[in-house]
Design a protein around this motif. Structure first.
Motif, short mmCIF file in Angstrom:
data_model
loop_
_atom_site.label_atom_id
_atom_site.label_comp_id
_atom_site.label_asym_id
_atom_site.label_seq_id
_atom_site.Cartn_x
_atom_site.Cartn_y
_atom_site.Cartn_z
N SER A 65 20.61 16.47 -9.46
CA SER A 65 19.68 15.34 -9.38
C SER A 65 20.36 13.98 -9.48
N SER A 66 21.71 13.95 -9.47
CA SER A 66 22.35 12.64 -9.52
C SER A 66 22.07 11.92 -8.20
N ARG A 67 21.86 10.65 -8.26
CA ARG A 67 21.53 9.79 -7.12
C ARG A 67 20.20 10.15 -6.45
N SER A 68 19.35 10.91 -7.13
CA SER A 68 18.06 11.27 -6.55
C SER A 68 16.97 10.35 -7.10
N GLN A 69 16.05 9.98 -6.22
CA GLN A 69 14.93 9.13 -6.64
C GLN A 69 13.81 9.97 -7.29
N THR A 70 13.86 11.27 -7.04
CA THR A 70 12.82 12.16 -7.57
C THR A 70 13.04 12.39 -9.06
N SER A 71 11.94 12.49 -9.82
CA SER A 71 12.07 12.63 -11.27
C SER A 71 12.80 13.92 -11.62
#
Ligand code: ZN
Length: 213
Positions: A65-71
């Motif tokens: 989830s790094s650099r992801s906009q999703t929670s």
């Protein structure tokens, strides 16, 4: 996250973004990614600062989830769903359940699938580790020569402080096979030493053992 976890257990364990972050921090042993020091200012898990070497990093560095906009909770939910399904989850379902676009749902599923396909690099050890190879004879009570015939060569990486062992069966003793295995599982900051496993009791005391084939 355990494969046997039920949905209500998941919802209780991971109600907030902070709980998800804390879970990852615990998995990563709350230590500096550069010098392995535990002396951190981690009041913000996304902006941790090492008080020893001054390195700043996010607990999410190197995670799916790094650099992801999703929670992070959405990621956790999708991983939970993946663990509990045999045939994958259609992007249309993911899109509805998480309230994300179809494109995002597909990307998330693709990332998880890719990670599952390349699971080995998840087991990265840091700090001081011991790496050794040994032969297991298929015919334990018959005297074996030095040839690898009828023997299985295994290589292991052992970390004493956490009592973890990673073991892999090798096809041959070529240094390339050993190096590839070591590079896949040992952080570049590791202090590595090798010796024979003289004390087999050491292996019996292991808390966790990751067997890779
Ligand atoms: Zn540090």
């Amino acid at each position: 996250m355990e494969g046997t976890m039920k949905l209500n257990e998941f919802n209780n364990a991971f109600q907030t973004e902070q709980q998800c972050l804390a879970y990852i921090a615990n998995l990563k042993e709350n230590k500096c990614i550069r010098c392995s020091s535990f002396n951190l200012n981690n009041s913000d898990l996304k902006k941790i600062r090492c008080l020893k070497c001054n390195q700043t990093f996010s607990i999410l560095t190197g995670t799916i989830s790094s650099r992801s906009q999703t929670s992070l909770r959405s990621w956790f939910y999708l991983i939970f769903r993946w663990i509990n399904t045999k045939h994958g989850i259609p992007s249309t379902d993911v899109s509805k359940e998480l309230g994300v676009t179809l494109k995002t749902a597909w990307r998330m599923g693709h990332k998880i699938r890719t990670r599952i396909a390349k699971q080995e690099p998840q087991f990265i050890v840091e700090g001081t580790v011991q790496i050794d190879e040994m032969c297991l004879s298929h015919m334990a009570f018959k005297k074996q020569g030095r040839s690898l015939k009828n023997k299985t060569l295994i290589v292991g990486i052992y970390k004493k402080t956490t009592n973890n062992l990673i073991v892999k069966v090798l096809k041959n003793t070529k240094s390339k096979s050993l190096l590839n295995f070591a590079r896949s599982h040992i952080s570049s900051k590791c202090h590595v030493y090798t010796d024979d496993w003289k004390d087999s009791k050491q292996v019996l005391r292991l808390k966790k053992c990751f067997i890779l084939d």
